[in-house]
Design an enzyme around this catalytic site. Structure first.
Site, PDB file in Angstrom:
ATOM      1  N   GLY A  27       0.793  -1.211   0.000  1.00 34.46           N
ATOM      2  CA  GLY A  27       0.000   0.000   0.000  1.00 34.46           C
ATOM      3  C   GLY A  27       0.832   1.272   0.000  1.00 34.46           C
ATOM      4  N   PHE A  28       0.154   2.397   0.249  1.00 28.70           N
ATOM      5  CA  PHE A  28       0.716   3.743   0.120  1.00 28.70           C
ATOM      6  C   PHE A  28       1.389   3.851  -1.242  1.00 28.70           C
ATOM      7  CE2 PHE A  28       2.835   7.688   1.474  1.00 28.70           C
ATOM      8  CZ  PHE A  28       1.747   8.298   2.080  1.00 28.70           C
ATOM      9  N   HIS A  33       4.612   1.279  -7.981  1.00 31.74           N
ATOM     10  CA  HIS A  33       3.576   0.252  -7.844  1.00 31.74           C
ATOM     11  C   HIS A  33       2.639   0.260  -9.064  1.00 31.74           C
ATOM     12  CE1 HIS A  33       4.300   1.178  -3.428  1.00 31.74           C
ATOM     13  NE2 HIS A  33       4.573  -0.106  -3.495  1.00 31.74           N
ATOM     14  N   LYS A 145      13.727  -2.489  -7.719  1.00 32.07           N
ATOM     15  CA  LYS A 145      14.255  -1.744  -6.566  1.00 32.07           C
ATOM     16  C   LYS A 145      14.523  -2.670  -5.386  1.00 32.07           C
ATOM     17  CE  LYS A 145      13.088   1.559  -3.028  1.00 32.07           C
ATOM     18  NZ  LYS A 145      12.878   0.511  -2.009  1.00 32.07           N
ATOM     19  N   ARG A 183       8.610   4.777   1.812  1.00 37.15           N
ATOM     20  CA  ARG A 183       9.340   5.360   2.946  1.00 37.15           C
ATOM     21  C   ARG A 183       9.944   6.729   2.628  1.00 37.15           C
ATOM     22  NH1 ARG A 183      10.397  -0.369   3.933  1.00 37.15           N
ATOM     23  NH2 ARG A 183       9.719  -0.891   6.055  1.00 37.15           N
TER      24      ARG A 183
END
Length: 273
Positions: A27-28, A33, A145, A183
């Site tokens: 998520g976030f 994504h 990544k 992050r």
């Protein structure tokens, strides 16, 4: 787009469709994504995503409680990207009372993130194995990544004969080179301005490699010179498949690093081919 919270619901929905591409996430969501969802959309008739902040891959002093979350925003982004099914379970749905099984992948989990974050990859492998078993994707999409994670998942799939094709998509970056990460939202403005040094460090190693340097320690040193002011967990030149540290490069290799700005820990990598 349909959203499911239980294993039974998502399994029933999965049974009604054929080939399916899966983008597992915590998520976030950011553009990295969404690039996985968009690639899955281009390569599969049905696309699913998962949003699950997996507690078993966080260490006791890591950021599970404060990991960024925004489910309504994530669902809107997934729908706009063409996702068909989304699985958003609670932890108790994935790890019910009495759960006591883990998936342990040897070898490739021992260095890099595995050395710094004991137990992390057991949590990753276990939850990914569960998601593959629940959703049974034809193809599953992950980002370069998290390079070591990609190696771990590919090895797990190969070793356990899981019938899923693992697709690794390129890292998506900001214009200044910083790899997109949930992050990154932790960074202060000053830290954000300094964070592209990670990509500069990797680029220094790649530039030297492309110019003919094959001594791994020289490449590590080139990376380290760009990281003044960072707290470095590791700077690595490793075999791209085994992830063992190299003395000299004579095949596909991976330049990777992990470093902290304040309390924010960032990772990045570049393949050396």
């Amino acid at each position: 787009m349909k959203v499911f919270k239980t294993v039974a619901e998502v399994r029933a929905a999965r049974a009604a469709v054929g080939e399916l591409g899966l983008a597992p996430t915590m998520g976030f969501l950011h553009a990295g994504h969404l690039s996985l969802v968009e690639r899955a959309r281009a390569e599969n008739p049905t696309v699913a995503a998962t949003i699950f902040v997996n507690p078993t891959q966080f260490g006791p002093n890591e950021d599970l409680a404060r990991y960024p979350r925004n489910l309504p925003r994530d669902l809107a982004l997934l729908e706009a990207a063409g996702c068909d099914l989304v699985f958003t379970p609670e932890p108790a749905e994935i790890y019910p009372s009495g759960f006591d099984t883990t998936v342990s992948v040897g070898g490739v989990t021992e260095g890099l993130e595995g050395a710094v974050r004991p137990g992390h990859f057991a949590g990753v492998a276990t939850v990914v194995a569960k998601l593959f078993n629940i959703i049974q994707p034809t193809r599953a999409y992950f980002g370069q990544k998290d390079a070591q994670q990609s190696v771990v998942i590919r090895k797990m799939v190969r070793d356990l004969n899981m019938p899923v094709e693992v697709v690794i998509a390129p890292t998506v970056r900001e214009p200044d080179g910083l790899a997109l990460s949930s992050r990154n939202s932790y960074l202060t403005p000053d830290q954000r301005a300094r964070a592209p040094a990670l990509f500069r460090a990797l680029s220094a190693a790649k530039t030297a490699f492309d110019a003919g340097e094959r001594d791994a320690e020289a490449l590590r040193a080139a990376m380290g010179r760009e990281l003044a002011g960072f707290t470095i967990d590791y700077v690595s030149i490793a075999d791209a498949e085994t992830l063992r540290e190299l003395d000299r490069i004579d095949g596909p290799a991976l330049a990777s690093l992990a470093a902290c700005l304040g309390t924010t820990r960032l990772i990045d990598n570049l393949p050396l081919n």
